[in-house]
Write an enzyme that holds these catalytic residues in place. Structure first.
Site, mmCIF file in Angstrom:
data_model
loop_
_atom_site.group_PDB
_atom_site.id
_atom_site.type_symbol
_atom_site.label_atom_id
_atom_site.label_comp_id
_atom_site.label_asym_id
_atom_site.label_seq_id
_atom_site.Cartn_x
_atom_site.Cartn_y
_atom_site.Cartn_z
ATOM 1 N N CYS A 351 0.793 -1.226 0.000
ATOM 2 C CA CYS A 351 0.000 0.000 0.000
ATOM 3 C C CYS A 351 0.834 1.289 0.000
ATOM 4 O O CYS A 351 0.525 2.201 -0.773
ATOM 5 C CB CYS A 351 -1.050 -0.003 1.096
ATOM 6 S SG CYS A 351 -0.638 -0.878 2.589
ATOM 7 N N ARG A 380 7.574 -10.464 5.569
ATOM 8 C CA ARG A 380 7.162 -10.085 6.919
ATOM 9 C C ARG A 380 7.931 -10.968 7.896
ATOM 10 O O ARG A 380 7.968 -12.189 7.727
ATOM 11 C CB ARG A 380 5.655 -10.284 7.124
ATOM 12 C CG ARG A 380 4.843 -9.378 6.235
ATOM 13 C CD ARG A 380 3.363 -9.487 6.508
ATOM 14 N NE ARG A 380 2.622 -8.710 5.516
ATOM 15 C CZ ARG A 380 1.296 -8.708 5.384
ATOM 16 N NH1 ARG A 380 0.562 -9.447 6.212
ATOM 17 N NH2 ARG A 380 0.722 -7.985 4.469
ATOM 18 N N GLN A 398 1.095 -11.272 -2.528
ATOM 19 C CA GLN A 398 -0.359 -11.093 -2.480
ATOM 20 C C GLN A 398 -0.869 -10.744 -3.871
ATOM 21 O O GLN A 398 -0.169 -10.113 -4.652
ATOM 22 C CB GLN A 398 -0.720 -9.933 -1.547
ATOM 23 C CG GLN A 398 -0.521 -10.239 -0.086
ATOM 24 C CD GLN A 398 -0.961 -9.076 0.798
ATOM 25 O OE1 GLN A 398 -0.844 -7.929 0.400
ATOM 26 N NE2 GLN A 398 -1.447 -9.387 1.973
ATOM 27 N N ASP A 400 -2.541 -8.325 -4.750
ATOM 28 C CA ASP A 400 -2.882 -7.104 -4.040
ATOM 29 C C ASP A 400 -3.337 -6.010 -4.998
ATOM 30 O O ASP A 400 -2.766 -5.847 -6.066
ATOM 31 C CB ASP A 400 -1.616 -6.626 -3.313
ATOM 32 C CG ASP A 400 -1.942 -5.741 -2.133
ATOM 33 O OD1 ASP A 400 -3.133 -5.608 -1.800
ATOM 34 O OD2 ASP A 400 -0.992 -5.174 -1.563
ATOM 35 N N HIS A 402 -4.970 -1.784 -4.983
ATOM 36 C CA HIS A 402 -5.432 -0.605 -4.263
ATOM 37 C C HIS A 402 -6.236 0.251 -5.205
ATOM 38 O O HIS A 402 -5.788 0.549 -6.311
ATOM 39 C CB HIS A 402 -4.239 0.154 -3.670
ATOM 40 C CG HIS A 402 -3.553 -0.635 -2.604
ATOM 41 N ND1 HIS A 402 -2.472 -1.444 -2.864
ATOM 42 C CD2 HIS A 402 -3.845 -0.791 -1.289
ATOM 43 C CE1 HIS A 402 -2.115 -2.064 -1.745
ATOM 44 N NE2 HIS A 402 -2.930 -1.687 -0.785
ATOM 45 N N LYS A 481 -13.074 -3.504 7.665
ATOM 46 C CA LYS A 481 -12.752 -4.423 6.569
ATOM 47 C C LYS A 481 -13.677 -5.615 6.540
ATOM 48 O O LYS A 481 -14.295 -5.970 7.549
ATOM 49 C CB LYS A 481 -11.299 -4.890 6.702
ATOM 50 C CG LYS A 481 -10.993 -5.541 8.035
ATOM 51 C CD LYS A 481 -9.524 -5.915 8.151
ATOM 52 C CE LYS A 481 -9.283 -6.658 9.452
ATOM 53 N NZ LYS A 481 -8.217 -7.622 9.406
ATOM 54 N N HIS A 527 -8.149 -1.221 -0.027
ATOM 55 C CA HIS A 527 -7.153 -2.300 -0.167
ATOM 56 C C HIS A 527 -7.949 -3.567 -0.425
ATOM 57 O O HIS A 527 -8.908 -3.826 0.284
ATOM 58 C CB HIS A 527 -6.370 -2.521 1.123
ATOM 59 C CG HIS A 527 -5.737 -1.297 1.690
ATOM 60 N ND1 HIS A 527 -4.410 -1.241 2.018
ATOM 61 C CD2 HIS A 527 -6.235 -0.081 2.015
ATOM 62 C CE1 HIS A 527 -4.118 -0.064 2.532
ATOM 63 N NE2 HIS A 527 -5.210 0.664 2.539
#
Length: 663
Positions: A351, A380, A398, A400, A402, A481, A527
């Site tokens: 992000c 991570r 991910q 992912d 946005h 979320k 997200h």
RNA sequence: GCCGGAGUAGCUCAGCUGGUAGAGCACCUGUCUUGUAAACAGGAGGUCAGGGGUUCGAGACCCCUCUCCGGCUCCA
């Protein structure tokens, strides 16, 4: 006076005042009286959840009641598992001096009880048979469960005297949690044999209904789930009415272990792990193929829905993480690296990079929503104890995205994300559990903003007719979320997709777009990830399919098996003609027997085996065998190619609509 | 990170109360030329997770570290 009751079939039952559940069962019939374990009591008019109670308790007038027996399914199992937990505690207290007991509830598939053993006493699996033996004695003795409601002070004193600190704490908490208008006067104690526990109940009349039980494992568990408090010793077990049910359950678990993605991943040559990089998978060619098929799907579906793929760096100056807030909130989970005296952080999320990318140029309201997609690699630094195959790793990617949009577009975009998620899951025959997580204590933004955001998510869920669980207080610090969960082969729940509303990051990165009014406005960020991470998703999928990946995901979709070396040439030409952009076809030209080639292809769980020999070469055909031994007979090569492509097309290009599945 | 358990060949596992490391499969070589779930023979393969200690002697016993497994906490 009399007690008027309504039975499940609608019939009325009238008993004398003070009648108990046992009396009710007896009034219905002697067989039921013998089989009765507890009674479910509800007041449909008054509302509220039905409550399961001991048979020995007096029934309230006007209640609807239903007698629980061994045939009452989960509710009955829950009852005897709770009974078993008490028997476990009784046995442990007898066998070990100075044990402090805490709590012992029934759980899905079993029960546990948490103990604090005196320091120096370490329990291991080897101690379980001894405890089981003592439990068995109590069960066979058919000890009665007796409930007593005693004044709070008396119960407290009793546990103080017994040095049962956890029980004292529980009582104190019950007292302080009680409404000041209706203070807590009594608590209930249950006694079975030598053991008395603070317990709300209910319990079966005696320990003898615990027909079959087994202690499974020992684990550490923090008191009250708080990692700052004492770690207790938890003993897990399970219980059933019969030995047959227990062994069936144990067999089911054994079967589930065969689906374990760590085992299948190794057997199928998909990926491997090594001590040289804990928490990071090494992807073999076959696994990489599965991975690529998923990334292809992400790209294709994103492309169709207005997403643009971007690529952002792995490593950023600490300044960026300070701007995003990660340096403060997420630093222990980040890998950091020093580059010429400059502190840099390896990205744990995309992000901030995407927000930065958005900020590098000006945006008009006309181009919103902007949807950035990046199948980005993340690191991570997860605590060592949580690593778990592909399902929890330190190095993962991910799917992912946005979305940067106006306040007015939020609702529609969230809806779009959810629809895309369910279109995706439909391809895998997946049922997911939805959770809506709302504002946490620690948060940014005004209450009005949270009201608006939560309402938008709620409305999106409702418009799509999706059922969900509410998870109050578990939202991200920047916004509420919707999480999508699925379970693995052993019933453990894992989060896959997520859709998060974020009003904070745009603020922190000073994002803006130029509105129709020629003023600068703050966009909203959404997200979203659908697979979650490719690693976790592949892990869950391997277990979901027990390794038998659908054709479009299978690393090798068809393998050509010449019956002898003489047909290797023909086999190669068949394999070549079938191989294409979307098809993965292999040739097994080893000098092995056809039986062995088939066996090995079956073990590799390859969807199609194409046997070729003299007959097939003559007819320009293949003898088609489907995974699991299905012989489809001989097909001309062209026909088989059509079939293969047809199946691939229908599997991924025409997903069932979410409305068909989740209406 | 915390609690408990485990680590022997690529995989699955034997290896007794301490006495020179084994099997099956996989792998390599040769023979066989195979018709729907394992052809036959031979060969190679291990600092017993790593480090320290006890002992005449350690894969086995003790300590530390690493990794994995089952949980807890945390998370995609």
């Amino acid at each position: 006076m009399a007690v008027k009751l309504t039975l499940p079939d609608g019939k009325a039952l009238e008993l004398a005042d003070g009648a108990t559940g046992a009396d009710a069962a007896a009034a219905i019939g002697p067989g039921l009286a013998r089989a009765a374990l507890a009674i479910e009591v509800s007041h449909p008019q008054a509302g509220g959840e039905p409550e399961v109670r001991d048979l020995a308790r007096a029934l309230p007038d006007g209640a609807h009641v239903s007698i629980l027996t061994a045939k009452s399914g989960e509710r009955a199992l829950e009852l005897i598992r709770h009974d078993a937990a008490h028997v476990l505690a009784a046995a442990v207290l007898e066998l070990y001096d100075g044990v402090k007991i805490s709590i012992g509830p029934p759980i899905a598939d079993g029960f546990y009880y948490d103990f604090e053993f005196p320091s120096g006493t370490v329990l291991s699996d080897a101690d379980l048979p001894r405890i089981e033996e003592r439990m068995r004695a109590h069960v066979e003795a058919a000890e009665l469960f007796e409930r007593r409601d005693v004044p709070v002070a008396e119960a407290r004193e009793r546990f103080v005297k017994e040095r049962q600190d956890y029980k004292v704490e529980l009582i104190d908490d019950l007292v302080s949690a009680a409404d000041s208008a209706t203070p807590l006067e009594t608590v209930s104690l249950y006694t079975n044999g030598p053991f008395t526990d603070l317990c709300r109940g209910p319990h079966a009349p005696s320990t003898k209904t615990v027909g079959a039980f087994k202690l499974n494992s020992i684990a550490g568990a923090y008191w009250r789930g708080d990692s700052n408090r004492t770690m207790l010793t938890r003993i897990y077990g399970t219980a059933f009415f019969s030995k047959a049910d227990l062994s069936e359950h144990l067999e089911r678990i054994e079967l589930a272990k065969a689906r374990d993605h760590r085992k299948l991943g190794r057997e199928l040559g998909l990926f491997t792990f090594s001590d040289v990089s804990p928490g990071a998978a090494f992807w073999l060619p076959a696994g990489t193929s599965v991975w690529n098929a998923l990334v292809r799907l992400s790209r294709q579906m994103g492309h169709e829905r207005g997403y643009s793929e971007v690529k952002t760096p792995q490593i950023y100056d600490a300044e960026l993480w300070k701007t995003s807030g990660h340096w403060g909130k997420y630093r222990e989970n980040m890998f950091t690296v020093n580059v010429e005296d400059r502190e840099m952080g390896v990205k744990p999320m995309n992000c901030p990079g995407h927000a930065h990318l958005f900020s590098t140029r000006r945006h008009s309201y006309r181009e919103l929503p902007v949807r950035y997609f990046e199948p980005g690699l993340l690191h991570r630094n997860e605590p060592s104890g949580v690593l778990h195959g592909l399902l929890r790793v330190r190095h993962f990617a991910q799917d992912d995205a946005h979305i940067f949009c106006t306040e007015d577009q939020v609702q529609q975009e969230v809806r779009g994300c959810l629809e895309m998620a369910f279109d995706t899951y439909a391809l895998f025959d997946l049922d997911v559990r939805l959770e809506l997580s709302t504002r946490p204590e620690q948060r940014v933004g005004t209450d009005e903003m949270w009201d608006r955001a939560e309402e938008k998510l709620t409305r999106s869920l409702q418009e799509l007719g999706l059922s969900y669980e509410l998870n109050p207080g578990d939202g991200a610090f920047y916004g509420p979320k919707i999480d999508m969960h699925m379970t693995d082969s052993l019933g453990r729940s894992w989060q896959l997709g997520t859709v998060q509303l974020d009003y904070s990051m745009p603020e922190r990165f000073q994002l803006s777009y130029t509105g129709a009014d020629n003023q600068e406005h703050r966009p909203v960020m959404i997200h979203r990830a659908l697979f979650g991470s490719y690693e976790r998703f592949i892990g869950v999928m391997i277990e979901h399919y027990a390794g038998e990946l659908p054709l479009w995901l299978a690393p090798v979709q068809a393998i050509v098996l010449p019956v002898s070396d003489r047909f290797n040439g023909y086999g190669a030409s068949v394999a070549d003609s079938l191989r294409g952009e979307d098809t993965r076809v292999e040739l097994d030209d080893r000098s092995e027997s056809i039986g062995r080639k088939i066996r090995e292809a079956e073990l590799r769980k390859i969807p199609y085996m194409l046997v070729v020999g003299e007959r097939e070469e003559g007819e320009h055909a293949v003898a088609v065998r489907e995974r699991h031994g299905g012989d489809l007979g001989s097909l001309p090569v062209e026909k088989f190619a059509e079939r293969l492509l047809g199946e691939l097309y229908s599997a991924t290009l025409k997903p069932r609509k979410s409305s068909e599945r989740h209406a």
